[in-house]
Design a protein around this motif. Structure first.
Motif, PDB file in Angstrom:
ATOM      1  N   VAL A 223      26.463  75.613  61.459  1.00  0.00           N
ATOM      2  CA  VAL A 223      26.474  74.918  60.164  1.00  0.00           C
ATOM      3  C   VAL A 223      25.040  74.628  59.723  1.00  0.00           C
ATOM      4  O   VAL A 223      24.597  75.057  58.667  1.00  0.00           O
ATOM      5  CB  VAL A 223      27.289  73.608  60.253  1.00  0.00           C
ATOM      6  CG1 VAL A 223      27.279  72.879  58.896  1.00  0.00           C
ATOM      7  CG2 VAL A 223      28.710  73.900  60.682  1.00  0.00           C
TER       8      VAL A 223
ATOM      9  N   LEU B  48      33.252  74.963  55.036  1.00  0.00           N
ATOM     10  CA  LEU B  48      31.924  75.116  55.641  1.00  0.00           C
ATOM     11  C   LEU B  48      30.851  74.590  54.701  1.00  0.00           C
ATOM     12  O   LEU B  48      29.932  73.879  55.127  1.00  0.00           O
ATOM     13  CB  LEU B  48      31.672  76.587  55.960  1.00  0.00           C
ATOM     14  CG  LEU B  48      30.288  76.950  56.514  1.00  0.00           C
ATOM     15  CD1 LEU B  48      30.034  76.241  57.834  1.00  0.00           C
ATOM     16  CD2 LEU B  48      30.163  78.471  56.681  1.00  0.00           C
TER      17      LEU B  48
ATOM     18  N   HIS C  53      28.290  71.521  55.476  1.00  0.00           N
ATOM     19  CA  HIS C  53      26.853  71.767  55.428  1.00  0.00           C
ATOM     20  C   HIS C  53      26.172  70.804  54.464  1.00  0.00           C
ATOM     21  O   HIS C  53      25.157  70.171  54.790  1.00  0.00           O
ATOM     22  CB  HIS C  53      26.571  73.209  55.009  1.00  0.00           C
ATOM     23  CG  HIS C  53      25.106  73.523  54.907  1.00  0.00           C
ATOM     24  ND1 HIS C  53      24.402  73.357  53.727  1.00  0.00           N
ATOM     25  CD2 HIS C  53      24.209  73.965  55.823  1.00  0.00           C
ATOM     26  CE1 HIS C  53      23.135  73.691  53.933  1.00  0.00           C
ATOM     27  NE2 HIS C  53      22.992  74.057  55.181  1.00  0.00           N
TER      28      HIS C  53
ATOM     29  N   GLN D 278      22.554  77.524  55.945  1.00  0.00           N
ATOM     30  CA  GLN D 278      23.459  77.986  56.997  1.00  0.00           C
ATOM     31  C   GLN D 278      23.087  79.374  57.506  1.00  0.00           C
ATOM     32  O   GLN D 278      23.067  79.617  58.723  1.00  0.00           O
ATOM     33  CB  GLN D 278      24.907  77.970  56.468  1.00  0.00           C
ATOM     34  CG  GLN D 278      25.968  78.200  57.523  1.00  0.00           C
ATOM     35  CD  GLN D 278      26.305  79.679  57.679  1.00  0.00           C
ATOM     36  OE1 GLN D 278      26.326  80.432  56.702  1.00  0.00           O
ATOM     37  NE2 GLN D 278      26.581  80.094  58.896  1.00  0.00           N
TER      38      GLN D 278
END
Length: 325
Positions: free
Chosen positions: A119, A266, A270, A298
């Motif tokens: 991440v 995701l 992040h 990322q």
């Protein structure tokens, strides 16, 4: 309106609202997030994870519960997360040791690169080469000169075979040409106690752990294994400044999730982690530890993982390092 028509309209309205209700129920996050730290409470990785968790839950609006799952150099906790659903409700906060375990434990039930998505890096810090004050090394050059003159007579400690300190020690051996003997311990406290007592000559200790003992005069800091001096130890040179390029070994902590996670989840994780790292509270706590927030895109973190894993795998192979040996 007849009773029959009224019921029909109520049913139609309910059906029309179902998609919106389903979307609302699926919004991420809608419940607590479990943050697995594969080391003991109070470890450097744990302190960093808990600091981020506290700020992350403020950004995401849901509790972030830290769960310590220590064992086998971080393998037990990583195995748990690798087998978890990729829904964003189980995350892993691991150190650079995560990249070594694929080579150290051939029977792993997960693949470090295939089963996890990085991440972001959360924090980085140099290791400090600390020595027993009783040895009275004048500098890192003095240490290396003595070790070269007396092969196999000097020792360095670690928190266990295959640990970050072990890998840093072997990298230092290779960069300097010395043949210091590795002495593994069950944990960092035991190793550091023997360094202080003069039973082991030096140790690669993460800055947050080294700083209080160096300031108290219990240990001597000979160099920081990084590409720049540490603000908390401005008079201590880097390994390169001391004349030993290629001996640097940073300690970092990052966040990982199961590879099956969706893109939007995701992205949310992040973004939340980056915001958590930018908070004044996080920066103040990290400053007190000698730790630097290290958020990165990322994809950049993923590429760093790939490159560092290749380097670490090669070092472990060339040095013949195995967990437990």
């Amino acid at each position: 309106m007849t009773l029959h028509r009224r019921r029909f309209m109520q049913l139609a309205c309910a059906l029309a609202g179902a998609p919106a209700l389903a979307l609302a129920q699926q919004a991420y996050p809608s419940r607590a997030i479990r943050m697995v730290v594969p080391f003991t409470a109070g470890s450097t990785t744990d302190v960093i994870g808990r600091t981020v968790a506290e700020q992350l839950e403020k950004r995401l609006g849901q509790p972030v519960v830290v769960e310590n799952r220590p064992g086998a150099g971080g393998v037990l906790g990583a195995t748990l997360v690798a087998g978890a659903a990729g829904d964003g409700y189980t995350v892993l906060v691991h150190s650079a040791a995560h990249l070594a375990n694929q080579s150290l434990y051939p029977g792993l039930k997960y693949d470090t690169l295939k089963d996890f998505i990085p991440v972001t890096m959360l924090a980085s810090m140099p290791n400090v080469i600390v020595a027993a004050s009783a040895r009275e090394f004048k500098s890192l050059r003095d240490l290396v000169d003595r070790a070269c003159a007396e092969p196999d007579q000097y020792t360095y400690g670690s928190s266990g075979s295959g640990s970050g300190a072990h890998i840093a020690g072997e990298k230092f051996n290779a960069a300097t040409g010395i043949k210091a003997i590795h002495v593994p311990y069950r944990g960092t406290p035991e190793a550091v106690n023997d360094v202080i007592a003069g039973r082991v000559d030096w140790f690669f200790l993460p800055l947050p752990l080294a700083l209080p003992m160096v300031n108290a005069g219990k240990l001597t800091a000979l160099a920081v294994s990084a590409d720049a001096r540490a603000a908390a130890l401005p008079n201590v040179p880097t390994t390169a400044e001391a004349g030993f390029g290629g001996a640097d070994q940073k300690f970092w902590v990052g966040m990982f999730v199961p590879a099956s996670i969706s893109g939007p989840v995701l992205d949310t994780l992040h973004s939340g982690a980056v915001q958590a790292l930018s908070s004044d509270t996080t920066r103040q706590r990290f400053d007190g530890l000698g730790v630097e927030p290290a958020p990165m895109p990322q994809q950049q973190f993923a590429e760093l993982i790939r490159v560092e894993m290749e380097t670490t795998t090669r070092l472990i192979r060339d040095a013949g390092i195995r967990a437990g040996n």
